[in-house]
Design an enzyme around this catalytic site. Structure first.
Site, PDB file in Angstrom:
ATOM      1  N   THR A   1       6.012   7.621  37.229  1.00  0.00           N
ATOM      2  CA  THR A   1       6.702   8.509  38.172  1.00  0.00           C
ATOM      3  C   THR A   1       5.769   9.605  38.662  1.00  0.00           C
ATOM      4  O   THR A   1       5.681   9.869  39.872  1.00  0.00           O
ATOM      5  CB  THR A   1       7.944   9.124  37.509  1.00  0.00           C
TER       6      THR A   1
ATOM      7  N   ILE B   1       3.137   8.160  41.049  1.00  0.00           N
ATOM      8  CA  ILE B   1       3.596   7.891  42.411  1.00  0.00           C
ATOM      9  C   ILE B   1       3.899   9.184  43.155  1.00  0.00           C
ATOM     10  O   ILE B   1       3.562   9.350  44.326  1.00  0.00           O
ATOM     11  CB  ILE B   1       4.823   6.968  42.389  1.00  0.00           C
ATOM     12  N   GLU B   2       4.526  10.122  42.485  1.00  0.00           N
ATOM     13  CA  GLU B   2       4.948  11.353  43.155  1.00  0.00           C
ATOM     14  C   GLU B   2       3.777  12.234  43.580  1.00  0.00           C
ATOM     15  O   GLU B   2       3.809  12.815  44.675  1.00  0.00           O
ATOM     16  CB  GLU B   2       5.886  12.153  42.250  1.00  0.00           C
ATOM     17  N   SER B   3       2.756  12.358  42.728  1.00  0.00           N
ATOM     18  CA  SER B   3       1.705  13.334  43.037  1.00  0.00           C
ATOM     19  C   SER B   3       0.319  12.904  42.581  1.00  0.00           C
ATOM     20  O   SER B   3      -0.564  13.742  42.482  1.00  0.00           O
ATOM     21  CB  SER B   3       2.048  14.687  42.389  1.00  0.00           C
TER      22      SER B   3
ATOM     23  N   TYR C   1      10.887   2.218  46.081  1.00  0.00           N
ATOM     24  CA  TYR C   1      10.363   3.223  45.159  1.00  0.00           C
ATOM     25  C   TYR C   1      10.631   2.817  43.711  1.00  0.00           C
ATOM     26  O   TYR C   1       9.736   2.875  42.859  1.00  0.00           O
ATOM     27  CB  TYR C   1      11.013   4.579  45.452  1.00  0.00           C
TER      28      TYR C   1
END
Length: 338
Positions: A123, A126-128, A315
């Site tokens: 997570t 993918i997010e940052s 996602y």
């Protein structure tokens, strides 16, 4: 808030040289919406009207934000391209190193919240990109733009702007210093303000919820988000599925709700592996394998939980596949003593 600012991951999902249309902004509409917001929020929450007016009058209406919100990558990028953005050797290797660097914290948060370390790592990846790309757009500008100049979702983003102002007051933070995504998402986990207020936790007990630089807080908050949305410890996320070439059953539809069960899908003719009871909720998702064909995946309860973080089946599948790839590489690295 000491953020390491860079271009948010969503910008990477768009072609580097992609042109965007200049979106006309109705200045009268913006002024009226801003004033109505000031009137309501100052009355409901006791913000000084003059200070709030000065603050919001200084916010920039950003046309790039309006363009980006109109075509998010989850809608416009097919699965075979979307997957390639996140499932690559560089991100997997970075995930393994991140796991090694934060193994103790990951294990502690997994035990506390019941969410597997690989899911937390994927997570954040993918997010940052593991905290290296957390967004460069001032949050105040992004949320003001969407609250006052984007009528299709003005109510939602007005609520997020309100939450951002309340969050800043609660955390003692400078609203002018916070940067994030075009939609106002912040920190390594990319929490929008309402999610920050509701799900962020103080993982190390220092009295602050720092989602930019404190990995105890960041990982605890992501794990808490999943746990609150009913993550099921040690249950599978998804399974690849096949079906007869002469298919006569219904085609997968849109939506994210789990509208079938493991048993009902097998009864339709789907073949997949799942160590779950026959009455377990499930849904089939058709993903573009290439321009002409699809691949099929069955999502279970934990798949649905991931879509609560980002309401996209692409996602959720990317988080699942990246978590499996990083887990495999991490275990191999540990076993080899590297």
């Amino acid at each position: 808030m000491n953020a390491r600012h860079a271009v948010w991951i969503a910008l990477l999902l768009l072609p580097a040289a992609a042109p965007y249309a200049q979106i006309d902004v109705d200045e009268v509409q913006v002024a009226e919406a801003r004033q109505a917001f000031i009137d309501r929020v100052s009355a409901e929450h006791g913000f000084d009207r003059a200070e709030l007016t000065t603050l919001l009058d200084g916010a920039t209406i950003n046309s790039r934000v309006l363009e980006l919100i109109s075509r998010p990558a989850e809608r416009v990028v097919p699965w075979y391209e979307y997957r390639g953005i996140f499932l690559n050797d560089g991100r997997i290797e970075a995930g393994v190193q991140f796991w090694k660097d934060n193994a103790e914290t990951l294990e502690a948060m997994a035990e506390r919240h019941g969410v597997e370390p690989a899911i937390l790592v994927a997570t954040i990846g993918i997010e940052s990109l593991f905290g290296t790309r957390m967004g460069a757009i001032p949050v105040l500008d992004a949320l003001s733009t969407l609250a006052f100049a984007y009528p299709p979702r003005s109510a939602f983003f007005s609520g997020e702007l309100e939450s951002f102002l309340l969050l800043s007051r609660e955390e003692g933070a400078d609203v002018l210093q916070a940067s994030g995504s075009y939609a106002g998402a912040m920190g390594a986990g990319q929490f929008i303000p309402s999610s920050f207020r509701a799900y962020a936790v103080d993982g190390d007990g220092d009295g602050r919820r720092d989602l930019w630089g404190d990995w105890d807080d960041i990982l605890a908050s992501v794990a808490n988000y999943y746990a609150v949305h009913r993550w099921r410890t040690a249950e599978p996320v998804a399974a690849d599925a096949s079906r007869p070439s002469a298919w006569s059953g219904p085609e997968p539809g849109g939506g994210l709700e789990l509208n079938e069960t493991v048993g009902s899908l097998k009864g339709l003719g789907y073949e997949f592996a799942a160590d779950l009871p026959e009455d377990s909720p499930a849904r089939v998702f058709a993903m573009e394998r290439d321009e002409d064909t699809f691949e099929y995946w069955v999502g279970f309860s934990n798949f649905y939980v991931i879509t609560r973080y980002n309401r996209s089946s692409k996602y959720a599948l990317a988080v699942h596949q990246l978590s499996e790839a990083i887990r495999s590489a991490y275990e191999a690295s540990v076993e080899s003593g590297q």
